[in-house]
Scaffold this motif. Structure first.
Motif, PDB file in Angstrom:
ATOM      1  N   GLU A 187      -5.692   5.675 -10.428  1.00 15.21           N
ATOM      2  CA  GLU A 187      -6.133   4.677 -11.259  1.00 15.21           C
ATOM      3  C   GLU A 187      -6.739   3.593 -10.662  1.00 15.21           C
ATOM      4  N   ILE A 188      -6.171   3.008  -9.667  1.00 17.99           N
ATOM      5  CA  ILE A 188      -6.638   1.673  -9.114  1.00 17.99           C
ATOM      6  C   ILE A 188      -8.020   2.264  -8.206  1.00 17.99           C
ATOM      7  N   LEU A 189      -8.079   3.355  -7.562  1.00 15.44           N
ATOM      8  CA  LEU A 189      -9.545   3.751  -6.863  1.00 15.44           C
ATOM      9  C   LEU A 189     -10.440   3.991  -7.924  1.00 15.44           C
ATOM     10  N   LYS A 190     -10.317   4.467  -9.117  1.00 18.04           N
ATOM     11  CA  LYS A 190     -11.184   4.648 -10.371  1.00 18.04           C
ATOM     12  C   LYS A 190     -11.533   3.083 -10.621  1.00 18.04           C
ATOM     13  N   THR A 233       0.905  -1.246   0.095  1.00 22.90           N
ATOM     14  CA  THR A 233       0.155   0.053  -0.098  1.00 22.90           C
ATOM     15  C   THR A 233       0.928   1.090  -0.060  1.00 22.90           C
ATOM     16  N   GLU A 234       1.903   1.076   0.801  1.00 25.25           N
ATOM     17  CA  GLU A 234       2.976   2.451   0.601  1.00 25.25           C
ATOM     18  C   GLU A 234       3.383   2.844  -0.612  1.00 25.25           C
ATOM     19  N   ILE A 235       4.026   1.544  -1.375  1.00 24.78           N
ATOM     20  CA  ILE A 235       4.435   1.877  -2.659  1.00 24.78           C
ATOM     21  C   ILE A 235       3.517   2.442  -3.497  1.00 24.78           C
ATOM     22  N   VAL A 236       2.221   1.877  -3.369  1.00 30.82           N
ATOM     23  CA  VAL A 236       1.004   2.283  -4.202  1.00 30.82           C
ATOM     24  C   VAL A 236       0.998   3.851  -4.009  1.00 30.82           C
ATOM     25  N   GLU A 237       0.712   4.316  -2.755  1.00 28.69           N
ATOM     26  CA  GLU A 237       0.498   5.730  -2.359  1.00 28.69           C
ATOM     27  C   GLU A 237       1.418   6.635  -2.652  1.00 28.69           C
ATOM     28  N   SER A 238       2.539   6.170  -2.875  1.00 30.08           N
ATOM     29  CA  SER A 238       3.563   6.914  -3.329  1.00 30.08           C
ATOM     30  C   SER A 238       3.796   7.622  -4.691  1.00 30.08           C
ATOM     31  N   ASP A 239       2.822   6.829  -5.417  1.00 30.67           N
ATOM     32  CA  ASP A 239       2.341   7.191  -6.930  1.00 30.67           C
ATOM     33  C   ASP A 239       1.149   7.639  -7.055  1.00 30.67           C
ATOM     34  N   ILE A 240       0.913   8.857  -7.233  1.00 25.96           N
ATOM     35  CA  ILE A 240      -0.424   9.621  -7.340  1.00 25.96           C
ATOM     36  C   ILE A 240      -1.031   9.046  -8.577  1.00 25.96           C
ATOM     37  N   ALA A 241      -0.560   8.791  -9.704  1.00 28.78           N
ATOM     38  CA  ALA A 241      -1.070   8.396 -10.838  1.00 28.78           C
ATOM     39  C   ALA A 241      -1.743   7.190 -10.694  1.00 28.78           C
ATOM     40  N   LEU A 242      -0.962   6.206 -10.066  1.00 26.51           N
ATOM     41  CA  LEU A 242      -1.404   4.672  -9.896  1.00 26.51           C
ATOM     42  C   LEU A 242      -2.401   4.834  -8.827  1.00 26.51           C
ATOM     43  N   LYS A 258     -20.684  -1.277 -18.406  1.00 29.20           N
ATOM     44  CA  LYS A 258     -20.052  -1.060 -17.193  1.00 29.20           C
ATOM     45  C   LYS A 258     -18.857  -0.142 -17.291  1.00 29.20           C
ATOM     46  N   TYR A 259     -18.047  -0.591 -18.309  1.00 32.95           N
ATOM     47  CA  TYR A 259     -16.977   0.122 -18.548  1.00 32.95           C
ATOM     48  C   TYR A 259     -17.184   1.795 -18.893  1.00 32.95           C
ATOM     49  N   SER A 260     -18.194   2.166 -19.148  1.00 29.91           N
ATOM     50  CA  SER A 260     -18.432   3.768 -19.225  1.00 29.91           C
ATOM     51  C   SER A 260     -18.292   4.191 -17.998  1.00 29.91           C
ATOM     52  N   ASP A 261     -18.471   3.773 -16.877  1.00 28.74           N
ATOM     53  CA  ASP A 261     -18.420   4.167 -15.588  1.00 28.74           C
ATOM     54  C   ASP A 261     -16.911   4.454 -15.228  1.00 28.74           C
ATOM     55  N   LEU A 262     -16.039   3.664 -15.764  1.00 25.08           N
ATOM     56  CA  LEU A 262     -14.636   3.881 -15.666  1.00 25.08           C
ATOM     57  C   LEU A 262     -13.947   5.110 -16.588  1.00 25.08           C
ATOM     58  N   THR A 263     -14.554   4.890 -17.911  1.00 23.97           N
ATOM     59  CA  THR A 263     -13.923   5.941 -18.954  1.00 23.97           C
ATOM     60  C   THR A 263     -14.687   7.465 -18.653  1.00 23.97           C
ATOM     61  N   ALA A 281       0.492  -1.272 -12.770  1.00 27.99           N
ATOM     62  CA  ALA A 281       1.600   0.001 -12.565  1.00 27.99           C
ATOM     63  C   ALA A 281       2.467  -0.114 -13.843  1.00 27.99           C
ATOM     64  N   LEU A 282       2.803  -1.225 -14.478  1.00 27.73           N
ATOM     65  CA  LEU A 282       3.751  -0.940 -15.568  1.00 27.73           C
ATOM     66  C   LEU A 282       3.006  -0.153 -16.609  1.00 27.73           C
ATOM     67  N   PHE A 283       1.821  -0.394 -16.776  1.00 29.58           N
ATOM     68  CA  PHE A 283       1.020   0.214 -18.178  1.00 29.58           C
ATOM     69  C   PHE A 283       0.949   1.897 -17.556  1.00 29.58           C
ATOM     70  N   ILE A 284       0.602   2.089 -16.427  1.00 32.14           N
ATOM     71  CA  ILE A 284       0.454   3.546 -16.082  1.00 32.14           C
ATOM     72  C   ILE A 284       1.731   4.138 -16.069  1.00 32.14           C
ATOM     73  N   GLY A 285       2.945   3.420 -15.719  1.00 32.02           N
ATOM     74  CA  GLY A 285       4.183   3.949 -15.579  1.00 32.02           C
ATOM     75  C   GLY A 285       4.855   4.580 -17.119  1.00 32.02           C
ATOM     76  N   LEU A 286       4.393   3.243 -18.057  1.00 31.81           N
ATOM     77  CA  LEU A 286       4.895   3.510 -19.585  1.00 31.81           C
ATOM     78  C   LEU A 286       4.166   4.714 -20.139  1.00 31.81           C
ATOM     79  N   TYR A 287       2.592   4.810 -19.874  1.00 33.57           N
ATOM     80  CA  TYR A 287       2.035   5.552 -20.485  1.00 33.57           C
ATOM     81  C   TYR A 287       2.487   7.269 -19.914  1.00 33.57           C
ATOM     82  N   ARG A 288       2.502   7.233 -18.614  1.00 31.18           N
ATOM     83  CA  ARG A 288       3.228   8.501 -17.998  1.00 31.18           C
ATOM     84  C   ARG A 288       4.558   9.020 -18.509  1.00 31.18           C
TER      85      ARG A 288
END
Length: 407
Positions: free
Chosen positions: A176-179, A164-173, A400-405, A211-218
């Motif tokens: 995305e996971i909360l969404k 959790t601490e690793i994830v929380e240190s990355d705002i973008a990730l 359901k996907y529209s909820d995310l996008t 985490a991998l895809f978000i990091g590459l996109y960023r």
């Protein structure tokens, strides 16, 4: 004949490697250097397929050496092999190194890593494309958050708090996971407000893939219009992965397969990101051909680049040391019929999910849609009568996907 270079200032280490590997793999041409300077001298007159180097060496350390060899031997697979595993040394490998192995490294692990690297060269035969992937800006090594998660999960005593601490240190990730976990994907009645709750819901493999895809996109620094395309690609990859998981569950595939397919779905389009990041104008031309000529993206990419995003993405994941089943699934997600199997598997679920997801998106855009799913393949694995139910599953997921996008 394959050419492998080992670099270490410890003569005993080099002697042991020479003795072990010459008997285990006599078909390899092995080269040994006791310093970075000696390695560069060897490299002046020899191409190498794989380079394995220690980090801590006098005068020129392993990272500096690999940075130099990255310029002159750009399509070589670069592996760090070291007993120094402090975090500072580890983080310095991000960039010039593709993989990180710790000493002592047993024969099976070392040989397996090298053989996997050599096998990748058959997957992507063009030296130009291998160089493109090996040196792709922002993609030479996995993103930092992914690497930290990978290291944490490798500890058998890891805790939810540490993840959790690793994830929380990355705002973008975190965002995305909360969404994702608050979307209708997970059909939960209560809001997911804590990262620890979201981490538990996603599971290890899906969290790492995200985490991998978000990091590459960023890390993408192309035009805004293409960045928007990649954002849609990221969300579409999530949709494919979760749809594939539901199809796998409907078919009662083993639990481990159902848990694996969401991450494979997300990883399946990393090759597209590489092409957009490095060949944006050509990718625009490829997309136009797909739309104007009604041909597959795999055909258009192969004719343009010599390989499709599936092979390119699989090659990158292989460089990073991903497991062979994941690499294979990414490489063949557009053509599972090319692999010898007679029953449904994870690859089938990904293949079907991506086609159905694309069909639904095209239909929503008002296009006349003809299914491109290979019915001969479905007949071969005995699932030709299941397509309509799979289509229903994909339809529900699309709603359901529209909820995310839209969030």
């Amino acid at each position: 004949m394959h050419h492998i270079l080992f670099v270490d200032d410890d003569a005993n280490i080099l002697s042991g490697l020479r003795r072990r590997l010459r008997s285990a793999r006599p078909e390899w041409n092995l080269y040994f250097a006791a310093s970075g300077k000696d390695a560069l001298t060897l490299a002046e007159n020899q191409d190498f397929d794989v380079i394995v180097s220690d980090i801590q060496m006098p005068e020129m350390d392993g990272i500096t050496l690999l940075e130099n060899l990255q310029k002159t031997h750009s399509d070589a697979v670069r592996i760090i092999l070291t007993g120094h595993t402090d975090s500072a040394s580890y983080l310095r490998t991000i960039g010039p190194a593709h993989q990180f192995l710790s000493k002592p490294c047993d024969n099976a692990t070392l040989i397996g890593s090298i053989e996997n690297a050599l096998g990748l060269r058959q997957l992507l035969k063009s030296p130009e494309l291998r160089t493109l992937v090996a040196n792709a800006k922002s993609l030479t090594s996995p993103p930092d958050t992914y690497m930290r998660l990978e290291t944490a999960f490798a500890d058998p005593n890891y805790s939810l708090q540490s993840i959790t601490e690793i994830v929380e240190s990355d705002i973008a990730l975190t965002t995305e996971i909360l969404k994702l976990t608050n979307s209708s994907y997970f059909a939960v009645t209560q809001n997911v407000s804590s990262v620890s709750h979201a981490v538990r819901m996603l599971g290890m493999e899906t969290l790492k893939a995200l985490a991998l895809f978000i990091g590459l996109y960023r890390g993408f620094d192309g035009p805004p219009s293409q960045a928007e395309n990649l954002k849609r690609l990221c969300h579409r990859s999530q949709q494919i992965g979760v749809t594939a998981a539901l199809i796998a569950e409907y078919e009662k595939l083993p639990r481990e397969i159902c848990h694996a397919v969401p991450s494979i779905g997300m990883l399946s389009h990393i090759g597209t990101l590489i092409l957009y990041a490095n060949r944006p104008d050509e990718m625009d031309a490829v997309t136009k051909r797909v739309e104007d000529e009604d041909i597959s993206i795999h055909q258009a990419e192969t004719e343009q680049f010599g390989a499709g995003h599936a092979e390119i993405g699989a090659y990158l994941l292989g460089l990073w040391g991903f497991a062979a089943p994941i690499i294979q699934a990414v490489a063949y997600h557009h053509r599972p019929m090319d692999l010898p199997h007679q029953e449904m598997n994870a690859l089938t679920a990904i293949y079907v999910a991506q086609h159905l997801t694309r069909e639904l998106a095209d239909r929503d855009a008002g296009l006349d849609v003809q299914s491109a799913i290979d019915m001969d393949y479905l007949t071969k694995i005995g699932k030709e009568t299941h397509l309509e139910e799979w289509r229903n599953i994909a339809g529900l997921m699309s709603e359901k996907y529209s909820d995310l996008t839209n969030s």
